[in-house]
Design an enzyme around this catalytic site. Structure first.
Site, short mmCIF file in Angstrom:
data_model
loop_
_atom_site.label_atom_id
_atom_site.label_comp_id
_atom_site.label_asym_id
_atom_site.label_seq_id
_atom_site.Cartn_x
_atom_site.Cartn_y
_atom_site.Cartn_z
N CYS A 1 0.86 -1.18 0.00
CA CYS A 1 0.00 0.00 0.00
C CYS A 1 0.90 1.23 0.00
O CYS A 1 1.55 1.52 1.00
CB CYS A 1 -0.92 0.00 1.21
N CYS B 1 -5.56 5.20 -4.00
CA CYS B 1 -4.80 3.96 -3.92
C CYS B 1 -3.39 4.27 -4.42
O CYS B 1 -3.20 4.62 -5.58
CB CYS B 1 -5.44 2.87 -4.76
#
Length: 324
Positions: A80, A232
Site C-alpha cells: 500500500c 490507492c
C-alpha cells in the site's frame, strides 16, 4: 494500554498498529478480525478506515521496520503506497531518521522525508517495487495474452483498452473520458472482477484514469478488498507508469501529477533501458490516537477506549482547497 494511530495518505485511511508495544504480540488472525470489527462498528472515529497497517521490527539491513497491510475485509494486501508513507513518517519520527528502508512483503523499499506540501502537511517519498507485467504474477487468464499493454479486452468491455501491472498489488488500468468516469462502469467492472470470475481469479484493483493535461491525470480506483477508496497509492503509481509507457518511447524521466478523490500526489517515473524506478510522493497525515486496554481491543469492546484527534486534517483540507 494499547495505542493505535489513525493516519491517512491522500485520505486512504488506516489505523497504524505498532506491535512492538506488546510483550506477547497478537496474531494476524486476531488483527484481521479486529479490522473487520472496526469497519463494521458504528463508531465514526473507528469505522471510516480502509484497513490496519501493522508495524513490526525488521531484521533486514537498513530497514527501520516492517509493514504488513490488513484490508478492511480482513484480507492481506501485498503493498500500500499511501499506507507506506504514513508508516515512513511514524518510523522517521520514532527513530529520528529522514532516509531509510522499510521491509514489505515483496521488497525492502527506499523511503525518505520530502519537503512539506504546506504548513503542517508533511510529505514523504516512497519507492514502489517490484514492477511486474506477466500473467503469472497476477494471476490473470483466459484473456488470450500473457501481458496486457494498452489493448482491447472484449471479454471485459467492448470499447475500453486496458493495461495490467502488478506493483506488487495487481492493477488493471484504463484511460477513459470524463463521461465514462461519471458512469457506474468502474463500479460494475470492479465488483465483477473482485467476485467469482474466470479472468482475475484472485481479484484485481481496477483504475480508471482521465488525462487532464500532459503528465497530469485524475485516477479513481476500485480496490480489491476495499471497494471504492479515496486514493490507492499503487493504483496511482501503476497508472502513471502505464501513461508514461504509452506516451514516451525509449528512456524517460517524468514527474506525473495525479489527482484523486482524496487529494493529489506526484509520481516520479523513470525508465533506463529495461530498468524501471517508481517513487510516490505525497502527504502522511496523523488524524488522532485511539487508546484502549489490549483485552478490550481484541474483545472488540471499543466503547472502553478513547479517541483523541489532532488538528492536522484541517491543515490538509486547506491545502486541498488551494489546489482547486
Amino acid at each position: 494500554m494499547t495505542k493505535l494511530l489513525k493516519v491517512h495518505g491522500s485520505e486512504n485511511t488506516f489505523f497504524l498498529f505498532d506491535l512492538t508495544q506488546f510483550e506477547q504480540q497478537p496474531t494476524f488472525a486476531e488483527i484481521s478480525k479486529l479490522a473487520v470489527a472496526m469497519k463494521a462498528g458504528d463508531n465514526p472515529d473507528l469505522n471510516n478506515i480502509d484497513g490496519i497497517l501493522v508495524v513490526q521490527d525488521s531484521d533486514h539491513q537498513d530497514c527501520l521496520g516492517k509493514m504488513t497491510v490488513v484490508n478492511a475485509d480482513g484480507s492481506l494486501a501485498s503493498m500500500c503506497g499511501n499506507g507506506l508513507r504514513t508508516v515512513t513518517r511514524y518510523l522517521a519520527e520514532k527513530f529520528g531518521k529522514t532516509k531509510f528502508k522499510v521491509e514489505t512483503q515483496d521488497a525492502d523499499l527506499d523511503v525518505e522525508k520530502e519537503s512539506d506540501l504546506a504548513d503542517q502537511v508533511p510529505a514523504y517519498g516512497v519507492q514502489i517495487s517490484p514492477v511486474r507485467f506477466d500473467h503469472n504474477d497476477f494471476p490473470f487468464e483466459k484473456l488470450g495474452t500473457d501481458e496486457i499493454h494498452d489493448q482491447m479486452l472484449p471479454q471485459l468491455d467492448d470499447r475500453l483498452s486496458f493495461t495490467a501491472i502488478a506493483l506488487p498489488n495487481p492493477h488493471l488500468i484504463s484511460f477513459v473520458s470524463d463521461a465514462v468516469l461519471k458512469t457506474d462502469k468502474l463500479k460494475r467492472l470492479g465488483t465483477y472482477l473482485n467476485g467469482e470470475n474466470p479472468y482475475f481469479t484472485d481479484g484485481v484493483n481496477v483504475n480508471f484514469a482521465n488525462i487532464l493535461a500532459p503528465d497530469t491525470l485524475f485516477v479513481r480506483t476500485f480496490e480489491r478488498g476495499v471497494g471504492f477508496t479515496n486514493a490507492c497509492g499503487t493504483g496511482m503509481t501503476s497508472t502513471s507508469l502505464a501513461y508514461a509507457l504509452n506516451h514516451y518511447e525509449g528512456d524517460f524521466d517524468r514527474i506525473i501529477t495525479v489527482y484523486n478523490p482524496g487529494g493529489m500526489v506526484k509520481v516520479h517515473v523513470q525508465k533506463t533501458g529495461n530498468d524501471l524506478q517508481l517513487q510516490l510522493i505525497a502527504n502522511a497525515t496523523e488524524l488522532g490516537t485511539f487508546t484502549i486496554d489490549a483485552k478490550d481491543l481484541f474483545d472488540h469492546h471499543f466503547a472502553a477506549g478513547t479517541y483523541q484527534p489532532t488538528d492536522e486534517e484541517a491543515h490538509y483540507q486547506e491545502w486541498i482547497k488551494s489546489l482547486n
